[in-house]
Design an enzyme around this catalytic site. Structure first.
Site, PDB file in Angstrom:
ATOM      1  N   SER A  50       0.829  -1.197   0.000  1.00 22.65           N
ATOM      2  CA  SER A  50       0.000   0.000   0.000  1.00 22.65           C
ATOM      3  C   SER A  50       0.876   1.266   0.000  1.00 22.65           C
ATOM      4  O   SER A  50       1.731   1.410  -0.861  1.00 22.65           O
ATOM      5  CB  SER A  50      -0.967  -0.044   1.180  1.00 22.65           C
ATOM      6  N   GLU A 142      -9.560  -3.644  -6.904  1.00 22.27           N
ATOM      7  CA  GLU A 142      -9.081  -2.493  -6.138  1.00 22.27           C
ATOM      8  C   GLU A 142      -9.284  -1.175  -6.871  1.00 22.27           C
ATOM      9  O   GLU A 142      -9.093  -1.098  -8.082  1.00 22.27           O
ATOM     10  CB  GLU A 142      -7.574  -2.609  -5.881  1.00 22.27           C
ATOM     11  N   HIS A 172      -7.684  -5.004  -1.783  1.00 26.02           N
ATOM     12  CA  HIS A 172      -6.417  -4.356  -1.464  1.00 26.02           C
ATOM     13  C   HIS A 172      -5.551  -5.234  -0.562  1.00 26.02           C
ATOM     14  O   HIS A 172      -5.986  -5.697   0.485  1.00 26.02           O
ATOM     15  CB  HIS A 172      -6.722  -3.011  -0.776  1.00 26.02           C
TER      16      HIS A 172
END
Length: 199
Positions: A50, A142, A172
């Site tokens: 991320s 996502e 995610h």
């Protein structure tokens, strides 16, 4: 064992208490620390998920700027590399992503600070030439899907090795959800990537 690796996980400073460039300064210091301990750059693989995935590529740009040796390879899990939100997947996956919203990411970006067009904030806008091989994982559902696609394509355009793994209907950072068959497949791909790069 053959598959065992030492892991160094730096506890870098976080926004909003410590906005940009605190996190980047900390991961740079962590990388320099590993080198000072006697680890060669060729012994190091960077891995981030991320925002941490974006931070990994920002670190690579900083290593280039400082003339420091590059690590052996990069593993990126759903990396957030474009804080300008240019990807179409923010719209196309808006109702499919169970874990993220554009509004929440915009809030996080405002806390992080810095200019969204700054390559050390959005590394996909930097000069990505001369980087080590990457493997990039992202879920097909996502809103950040296009970040990974743009990163992968830019890496290839700049002459780097990159492999993009898009897993249908996944969310995610699904790779870190232990027990998923998709996650287990990704872990095998990561092992294969490391073995291949190490030769």
């Amino acid at each position: 064992e053959e598959n065992e690796r030492k892991v160094f996980a730096p506890a870098y400073r976080l926004a909003p208490e410590s906005p940009y460039p605190a996190a980047l300064e900390d991961v740079l210091e962590s990388y320099e620390y590993l080198l000072s301990c006697g680890y060669g750059a060729e012994d190091i693989f960077l891995c981030g998920e991320s925002a941490g995935g974006g931070l990994v590529y920002a670190l690579l740009l900083k290593l280039k700027e400082k003339g420091l040796p590059m690590p052996r390879g990069v593993i990126a899990l759903s990396p957030w590399v474009d804080l300008t939100f240019s990807g179409k997947s923010f719209l196309t996956n808006k109702d499919r992503d169970p874990s993220l919203t554009k509004e929440r990411l915009e809030y996080y970006a405002s806390l992080y600070g810095g200019d969204a067009l700054d390559p050390f904030v959005s590394p996909v806008f930097g000069n990505l030439e001369g980087l080590p091989p990457s493997i990039v994982f992202v879920g097909g559902a996502e809103i950040l899907l296009d970040d990974s696609v743009l990163l992968h394509n830019t890496l290839l355009e700049k002459g780097n090795q990159s492999r993009l793994v898009v897993t249908k209907d996944m969310w995610h950072v699904y790779t870190l959800y232990d027990g998923l068959k998709e996650s287990q497949k990704d872990m095998n791909k990561i092992r294969d990537f490391i073995k291949k790069i190490e030769g």
